[in-house]
Design an enzyme around this catalytic site. Structure first.
Site, mmCIF file in Angstrom:
data_model
loop_
_atom_site.group_PDB
_atom_site.id
_atom_site.type_symbol
_atom_site.label_atom_id
_atom_site.label_comp_id
_atom_site.label_asym_id
_atom_site.label_seq_id
_atom_site.Cartn_x
_atom_site.Cartn_y
_atom_site.Cartn_z
ATOM 1 N N ALA A 73 -28.615 -18.654 -2.341
ATOM 2 C CA ALA A 73 -28.375 -19.992 -3.243
ATOM 3 C C ALA A 73 -29.719 -20.727 -3.126
ATOM 4 C CB ALA A 73 -27.399 -20.690 -3.046
ATOM 5 N N ASP A 74 -30.167 -21.638 -4.127
ATOM 6 C CA ASP A 74 -31.127 -22.559 -3.902
ATOM 7 C C ASP A 74 -30.747 -23.577 -4.416
ATOM 8 O OD1 ASP A 74 -34.000 -22.743 -2.726
ATOM 9 O OD2 ASP A 74 -34.363 -23.491 -4.816
ATOM 10 N N THR A 75 -31.107 -24.890 -3.886
ATOM 11 C CA THR A 75 -30.736 -26.189 -4.555
ATOM 12 C C THR A 75 -32.304 -27.230 -4.567
ATOM 13 O OG1 THR A 75 -28.587 -26.132 -3.363
ATOM 14 C CG2 THR A 75 -29.225 -28.377 -3.969
#
Length: 201
Positions: A73-75
């Site tokens: 994931a990346d935010t």
């Protein structure tokens, strides 16, 4: 192979490690943090950025394992089209909070699930990607409140200079969307992605 795990979390984030245990047993997954360049490209939009980085992480980790579900994931925290930095210093936390004060912003988290497996027919590749968008608004912050939060150190190494849990809850007026997504790993969407590839969690 004895000891082989079913899942791999491609992250060095302690928060993502804690969140994923809401769905998966600790003994069912390994952690393989990927090392990739996360610099924002010129004119890159927040949604495009998190999708590119999450997929790059998952692709890299998936090349090191076989027949395991890789979860990455990346935010990004965004004011309009502008991506705020990961706050690696007190000064950056302070700058981010000043920009977020009294304003509604968006938090984008992209999930990517990949499984590569080798068989007689070659490489089989399963891939699912989902971008989750949430909206957050801070109250109008005083200098004292900003310094209070900076001194707490909660915002260090966080996208946009804050963590959605902890002391920031005393400063946030509004949140719409996925709380776990703002933290960095949207659990409902992760469960749905795994279900879509035949994994019952």
């Amino acid at each position: 192979m004895e000891g082989k795990k079913r899942f791999v979390l491609g992250s060095s984030s302690a928060i993502r490690f804690t969140l994923i245990q809401s769905l998966l047993k600790k003994e069912d997954f390994d952690v393989h943090p990927p090392d990739i360049d996360e610099e924002v490209l010129d004119k890159e939009l927040p949604r495009e950025y998190v999708k590119r980085i999450a997929e790059a992480k998952a692709e890299k980790v998936s090349r090191t394992v076989d027949n395991e579900y890789v979860i990455c994931a990346d935010t990004a925290v965004a004011l309009g089209r502008r991506i705020l930095p990961k706050a690696v210093s007190d000064d950056l936390v302070r700058q981010c909070l000043k920009q977020l004060s009294g304003r509604r912003h968006r938090v984008y988290t992209c999930l990517c699930v990949i499984r590569r497996s080798l068989n007689a027919d070659g490489v089989q590749h399963v891939k699912r990607v989902k971008v989750v968008e949430s909206r957050v608004r801070f109250k109008r912050l005083t200098q004292h409140e900003i310094q209070w939060y900076v001194d707490s150190k909660e915002g260090l190494d966080k996208a946009g200079g804050y963590s959605i849990y902890g002391k920031s809850q005393a400063l946030i007026l509004f949140l719409s969307g996925s709380v776990s997504g703002v933290q960095g790993l949207p659990l409902l969407e992760l469960k749905n992605l795994l279900t879509s590839v035949g994994v019952d969690v």
